[in-house]
Motif scaffolding. Sequence first.
Motif, PDB file in Angstrom:
ATOM      1  N   ARG A   1      26.252  22.930   8.224  1.00 39.54           N
ATOM      2  CA  ARG A   1      26.479  23.947   9.249  1.00 39.54           C
ATOM      3  C   ARG A   1      27.945  24.365   9.263  1.00 39.54           C
ATOM      4  O   ARG A   1      28.261  25.559   9.265  1.00 39.54           O
ATOM      5  CB  ARG A   1      26.062  23.408  10.627  1.00 39.54           C
ATOM      6  CG  ARG A   1      26.339  24.387  11.777  1.00 39.54           C
ATOM      7  CD  ARG A   1      25.907  23.784  13.101  1.00 39.54           C
ATOM      8  NE  ARG A   1      26.498  22.475  13.325  1.00 39.54           N
ATOM      9  CZ  ARG A   1      27.738  22.290  13.762  1.00 39.54           C
ATOM     10  NH1 ARG A   1      28.544  23.331  13.983  1.00 39.54           N
ATOM     11  NH2 ARG A   1      28.207  21.069  13.964  1.00 39.54           N
ATOM     12  N   VAL A   2      28.831  23.386   9.243  1.00 36.62           N
ATOM     13  CA  VAL A   2      30.262  23.684   9.226  1.00 36.62           C
ATOM     14  C   VAL A   2      30.651  24.374   7.923  1.00 36.62           C
ATOM     15  O   VAL A   2      31.458  25.302   7.910  1.00 36.62           O
ATOM     16  CB  VAL A   2      31.081  22.389   9.426  1.00 36.62           C
ATOM     17  CG1 VAL A   2      32.577  22.672   9.282  1.00 36.62           C
ATOM     18  CG2 VAL A   2      30.780  21.779  10.788  1.00 36.62           C
ATOM     19  N   PHE A   3      30.065  23.907   6.826  1.00 38.16           N
ATOM     20  CA  PHE A   3      30.332  24.498   5.511  1.00 38.16           C
ATOM     21  C   PHE A   3      29.992  25.977   5.505  1.00 38.16           C
ATOM     22  O   PHE A   3      30.799  26.820   5.076  1.00 38.16           O
ATOM     23  CB  PHE A   3      29.516  23.749   4.455  1.00 38.16           C
ATOM     24  CG  PHE A   3      29.700  24.268   3.048  1.00 38.16           C
ATOM     25  CD1 PHE A   3      30.702  23.760   2.236  1.00 38.16           C
ATOM     26  CD2 PHE A   3      28.864  25.247   2.527  1.00 38.16           C
ATOM     27  CE1 PHE A   3      30.875  24.228   0.937  1.00 38.16           C
ATOM     28  CE2 PHE A   3      29.024  25.718   1.234  1.00 38.16           C
ATOM     29  CZ  PHE A   3      30.023  25.206   0.427  1.00 38.16           C
ATOM     30  N   ASN A   4      28.811  26.328   5.980  1.00 36.72           N
ATOM     31  CA  ASN A   4      28.393  27.735   5.994  1.00 36.72           C
ATOM     32  C   ASN A   4      29.225  28.589   6.942  1.00 36.72           C
ATOM     33  O   ASN A   4      29.425  29.781   6.708  1.00 36.72           O
ATOM     34  CB  ASN A   4      26.909  27.844   6.364  1.00 36.72           C
ATOM     35  CG  ASN A   4      25.987  27.612   5.179  1.00 36.72           C
ATOM     36  OD1 ASN A   4      26.118  28.237   4.135  1.00 36.72           O
ATOM     37  ND2 ASN A   4      25.038  26.691   5.335  1.00 36.72           N
ATOM     38  N   GLU A   5      29.731  27.962   8.002  1.00 39.34           N
ATOM     39  CA  GLU A   5      30.521  28.703   8.982  1.00 39.34           C
ATOM     40  C   GLU A   5      31.968  28.897   8.548  1.00 39.34           C
ATOM     41  O   GLU A   5      32.582  29.930   8.853  1.00 39.34           O
ATOM     42  CB  GLU A   5      30.493  27.979  10.333  1.00 39.34           C
ATOM     43  CG  GLU A   5      29.141  28.036  11.035  1.00 39.34           C
ATOM     44  CD  GLU A   5      29.124  27.217  12.309  1.00 39.34           C
ATOM     45  OE1 GLU A   5      30.129  26.499  12.572  1.00 39.34           O
ATOM     46  OE2 GLU A   5      28.119  27.279  13.039  1.00 39.34           O
ATOM     47  N   SER A   6      32.522  27.907   7.825  1.00 36.06           N
ATOM     48  CA  SER A   6      33.965  27.943   7.568  1.00 36.06           C
ATOM     49  C   SER A   6      34.360  28.041   6.101  1.00 36.06           C
ATOM     50  O   SER A   6      35.503  28.416   5.795  1.00 36.06           O
ATOM     51  CB  SER A   6      34.624  26.697   8.163  1.00 36.06           C
ATOM     52  OG  SER A   6      34.125  25.517   7.539  1.00 36.06           O
TER      53      SER A   6
ATOM     54  N   SER B   1      31.302  30.354  -2.152  1.00 40.05           N
ATOM     55  CA  SER B   1      32.247  29.340  -1.715  1.00 40.05           C
ATOM     56  C   SER B   1      32.879  28.715  -2.943  1.00 40.05           C
ATOM     57  O   SER B   1      32.206  28.508  -3.959  1.00 40.05           O
ATOM     58  CB  SER B   1      31.539  28.255  -0.888  1.00 40.05           C
ATOM     59  OG  SER B   1      32.461  27.257  -0.477  1.00 40.05           O
ATOM     60  N   LYS B   2      34.145  28.446  -2.859  1.00 41.88           N
ATOM     61  CA  LYS B   2      34.865  27.761  -3.925  1.00 41.88           C
ATOM     62  C   LYS B   2      35.692  26.653  -3.289  1.00 41.88           C
ATOM     63  O   LYS B   2      36.371  26.880  -2.289  1.00 41.88           O
ATOM     64  CB  LYS B   2      35.792  28.738  -4.673  1.00 41.88           C
ATOM     65  CG  LYS B   2      36.723  28.059  -5.674  1.00 41.88           C
ATOM     66  CD  LYS B   2      37.778  29.036  -6.179  1.00 41.88           C
ATOM     67  CE  LYS B   2      38.865  28.312  -6.938  1.00 41.88           C
ATOM     68  NZ  LYS B   2      39.971  29.198  -7.349  1.00 41.88           N
TER      69      LYS B   2
END
Length: 243
Positions: free
Chosen positions: A28-33, A205-206
Amino acid sequence: MISERTIAEKFTSLWKLSFPFLNSNFMRVFNESQVFKFEQLEVSMPNDVRYDLVAESAFNIVAKAYNNCSVDDIVSDSEMLNNIVRHTAESIWLSGNYNKDELILNESEIEQVIQLSNNFLGFIASHNATTVNFKPSLKGFGFIPDLEGDVSIDDILYEVKTVKRNFKTSDLKQLSIYLALRQVDDDQKSWEYAGLYNPRTGAYSKFKVSSFVSSITGGKTPNEAFSDFLDTLIRDMQVDSKF
């Protein structure tokens, strides 16, 4: 032998043990930030499109077109396009339960292939890369056969997901398997960066591999984490195979 998708989608206890923080909260945090949008036209999902065939065909067209010709050149050459679609079908429809008519793309599918391919090529071009390698080879380990990643751009390995959804933990798990195999291969240099890319939505994302591994393990290095993961996986599979 076992596929990377099976490993990524199953073996829940192993993933929790090896990468305890790679969970729904992390995602969730990954997709948001950590997920951004590459500037490209989003590609819709009409009902008359076979998304698996279109997505894989577009990928193979990009690999063919890169530094050789344009997407339009390939699509306008019916023989070349048909060969790519046929080889694509053979690789994804392993049962072989289809006929020749099903290998003909309809107008919507051809339009999708063109849009996805051009989006993908634009994303690659944005890196101003020195070296681009499609389907980089990965040496197998134990029960895991030799595999292929999606695309490496200089020192980045990207996993390509042509979907209409957010990235999932299984996407990062599959990418981690590729990174792990390269990490334990003494004959190949490990990737410093990795990422996800979706040519349908432009989401990407990278991230630095060492930072990613540290965050999902609680501080381990890639060498330590990936080696332990593969050793544990093979040991557990050997135990299961005896019973």
